[in-house]
Design a protein around this motif. Structure first.
Motif, short mmCIF file in Angstrom:
data_model
loop_
_atom_site.label_atom_id
_atom_site.label_comp_id
_atom_site.label_asym_id
_atom_site.label_seq_id
_atom_site.Cartn_x
_atom_site.Cartn_y
_atom_site.Cartn_z
N ARG A 31 60.21 53.10 4.97
CA ARG A 31 61.25 53.37 5.97
C ARG A 31 60.84 52.88 7.35
O ARG A 31 61.68 52.46 8.14
CB ARG A 31 61.51 54.89 6.07
CG ARG A 31 62.28 55.49 4.95
CD ARG A 31 62.37 56.99 5.20
NE ARG A 31 63.35 57.63 4.37
CZ ARG A 31 63.96 58.76 4.70
NH1 ARG A 31 63.69 59.37 5.83
NH2 ARG A 31 64.84 59.29 3.89
N SER A 60 62.52 56.72 13.48
CA SER A 60 63.63 56.50 12.55
C SER A 60 63.23 56.94 11.13
O SER A 60 64.00 57.63 10.45
CB SER A 60 64.03 55.02 12.56
OG SER A 60 65.03 54.77 11.62
N GLU A 63 63.19 60.57 10.84
CA GLU A 63 64.46 61.14 11.26
C GLU A 63 64.29 62.04 12.49
O GLU A 63 64.84 63.13 12.58
CB GLU A 63 65.13 61.90 10.11
CG GLU A 63 65.44 61.00 8.93
CD GLU A 63 66.01 61.73 7.73
OE1 GLU A 63 66.41 62.92 7.85
OE2 GLU A 63 66.05 61.11 6.65
#
Length: 131
Positions: A31, A60, A63
């Motif tokens: 990710r 990111s 999250e």
């Protein structure tokens, strides 16, 4: 790393968030657009480089809101149990909504600078997600 070093706080916050998200380190590395080995180095080595772009990629992946990693490193993020109480600021921006925290005793000029920065970072990140 020392007991309460910035990187130790970041590693603890990353581990806590990984568990909350129920993800493996391999998935988080993917990710964040980095190798698992590089992610491990960032978690375990205080000398590993954390560029602004790398922080944005990690935020990111985990999250987190923009600026979270900097807050953790500076010791002002409550998710790892350190730092003063903060006031939550919320702003509507062109493409959505941004929420961030600022110290309550911050001078107004500094508060406005943080608001501008948070809005700008949110715009950049939202633009990057579209593209």
């Amino acid at each position: 790393m020392t007991e309460d070093s910035p990187r130790r706080r970041l590693a603890a916050a990353m581990e806590q968030r990984r568990v909350e998200l129920r993800l493996r380190w391999e998935e988080l590395a993917k990710r964040a657009r980095m190798s698992t080995a590089n992610l491990r180095r960032l978690r375990n080595d205080e000398t590993a480089t954390l560029t602004p772009m790398r922080m944005a990629d990690l935020e990111s992946a985990f999250e987190w809101q923009p600026g979270t990693i900097q807050a953790i490193l500076s010791g002002t993020d409550s998710r790892v149990g350190v730092g003063p109480e903060f006031e939550v600021e919320e702003r509507e921006i062109d493409q959505g909504h941004v929420t961030f925290a600022v110290p309550p005793d911050l001078p107004e000029g500094d508060r406005q600078a943080i608001v501008r920065w948070a809005e700008e970072m949110a715009q950049r990140l939202m633009g990057r997600q579209k593209g």
